[in-house]
Scaffold this active site. Structure first.
Site, PDB file in Angstrom:
ATOM      1  N   GLU A  48      92.679  78.074  46.668  1.00 56.16           N
ATOM      2  CA  GLU A  48      93.069  78.026  48.084  1.00 56.16           C
ATOM      3  C   GLU A  48      91.953  77.416  48.931  1.00 56.16           C
ATOM      4  O   GLU A  48      92.211  76.574  49.810  1.00 56.16           O
ATOM      5  CB  GLU A  48      93.377  79.438  48.565  1.00 56.16           C
ATOM      6  CG  GLU A  48      93.662  79.559  50.047  1.00 56.16           C
ATOM      7  CD  GLU A  48      93.483  80.981  50.555  1.00 56.16           C
ATOM      8  OE1 GLU A  48      93.211  81.142  51.756  1.00 56.16           O
ATOM      9  OE2 GLU A  48      93.593  81.929  49.746  1.00 56.16           O
ATOM     10  N   ASP A  52      92.578  73.909  50.920  1.00 53.36           N
ATOM     11  CA  ASP A  52      92.440  73.833  52.373  1.00 53.36           C
ATOM     12  C   ASP A  52      91.648  72.598  52.784  1.00 53.36           C
ATOM     13  O   ASP A  52      92.021  71.873  53.718  1.00 53.36           O
ATOM     14  CB  ASP A  52      91.752  75.104  52.876  1.00 53.36           C
ATOM     15  CG  ASP A  52      91.439  75.052  54.358  1.00 53.36           C
ATOM     16  OD1 ASP A  52      92.375  75.020  55.163  1.00 53.36           O
ATOM     17  OD2 ASP A  52      90.235  75.032  54.707  1.00 53.36           O
ATOM     18  N   ASP A 121      98.778  80.482  52.172  1.00 52.51           N
ATOM     19  CA  ASP A 121      97.610  80.459  51.292  1.00 52.51           C
ATOM     20  C   ASP A 121      97.973  79.894  49.917  1.00 52.51           C
ATOM     21  O   ASP A 121      97.186  79.160  49.304  1.00 52.51           O
ATOM     22  CB  ASP A 121      97.045  81.873  51.116  1.00 52.51           C
ATOM     23  CG  ASP A 121      96.328  82.384  52.358  1.00 52.51           C
ATOM     24  OD1 ASP A 121      96.080  81.585  53.278  1.00 52.51           O
ATOM     25  OD2 ASP A 121      96.028  83.590  52.400  1.00 52.51           O
ATOM     26  N   GLU A 124      98.156  76.093  49.862  1.00 50.64           N
ATOM     27  CA  GLU A 124      96.819  75.512  49.735  1.00 50.64           C
ATOM     28  C   GLU A 124      96.297  75.626  48.308  1.00 50.64           C
ATOM     29  O   GLU A 124      95.658  74.698  47.790  1.00 50.64           O
ATOM     30  CB  GLU A 124      95.856  76.186  50.707  1.00 50.64           C
ATOM     31  CG  GLU A 124      96.174  75.887  52.158  1.00 50.64           C
ATOM     32  CD  GLU A 124      95.280  76.636  53.133  1.00 50.64           C
ATOM     33  OE1 GLU A 124      95.103  76.141  54.262  1.00 50.64           O
ATOM     34  OE2 GLU A 124      94.744  77.710  52.770  1.00 50.64           O
TER      35      GLU A 124
END
Length: 246
Positions: A48, A52, A121, A124
């Site tokens: 994650e 991101d 989340d 990502e």
């Protein structure tokens, strides 16, 4: 090579069948609640973190190239409109990601598969897994596949770059009054679902559903904006109802 990891063919198809190692895909779907209940398995949190950054870089470059005349501040607002948790959760839901997330019993029982924070989340994390498996070329293709429509929509929004602000601008422009939100909720406290409609004068518009009031209001504002924007302008006759010329 045998791995023992599930391959998730339906999810792979929704992602555009990118280069993606089975072990990394499974890890990207493993929430910490599941990992804790199964003896401390690796979670998706590191993926994650990576995803991101990959998402931010790809979207930022796309905005930079697509809108050469926009200021840094406006580009930053556009990026925030595209990569916020609500937008990511919407992307995840559109590909059925919640059905595949590995959750612990507690999160499962409280509707974790549809929680914006968990779904966003995981989006990502999946991007991070694709990046590790195939590099920036492959992860860029995935990001464009999932987010280009959000970039287009964000560019059409008002100065506030959210649907509530855009709706308020539209209703002011057309002299319709200030939007107010009518909220109802259903379900137990730990799994409430909120429903919102927009009251403008004597009329109600839009329908929005979310796990929070804010999410439901934004969804209602979006549908109301589209109804009003695409409908006849107040004070103007609807061409379909106009009498024929004599």
């Amino acid at each position: 090579m045998a791995t023992g990891a599930e391959d998730y063919p339906g999810l792979r198809e929704a992602l555009g069948d990118p280069v993606l190692e089975p072990e990394l895909l499974e890890r990207s779907l493993t929430h910490r609640s599941f990992a804790y209940e199964h003896g401390g398995l690796p979670t998706n949190e590191r993926l994650e973190f990576l995803g991101d950054s990959v998402l931010g870089v790809v979207v930022t470059e796309a905005l930079y190239r697509t809108f050469p005349d926009l200021s840094e501040g406006r580009l930053a607002k556009l990026r925030a409109a595209v990569v916020n948790a609500r937008a990511l959760a919407g992307v995840g839901r559109s590909i059925g990601l919640g059905d595949h997330i590995k959750l612990g019993r507690g999160e499962e029982s409280t509707g974790g598969r549809d929680k914006a924070s968990i779904v966003s989340d995981t989006v990502e994390a999946v991007i991070g897994a694709v990046h590790i498996s195939g590099g920036i070329e492959v992860s860029s293709v995935l990001v464009h596949r999932l987010f280009d429509h959000l970039i287009t929509e964000a560019a059409a929004l008002g100065a506030g770059l959210d649907w509530k602000t855009s709706l308020q601008e539209l209703t002011a422009e057309r002299g319709l009054g200030v939007p107010e939100y009518v909220i109802t909720d259903a379900g137990p406290d730990h799994m409430k679902t909120f429903h919102a409609q927009v009251q403008i004068g004597a009329e109600r518009y839009g329908n929005g559903v979310g796990r929070s009031k804010k999410e439901a209001e934004q969804a209602a504002a979006e549908t109301a904006y589209r109804e009003i924007h695409d409908g006849p302008v107040a004070g103007q006759a609807d061409p379909a109802q106009s009498p024929p010329e004599s």
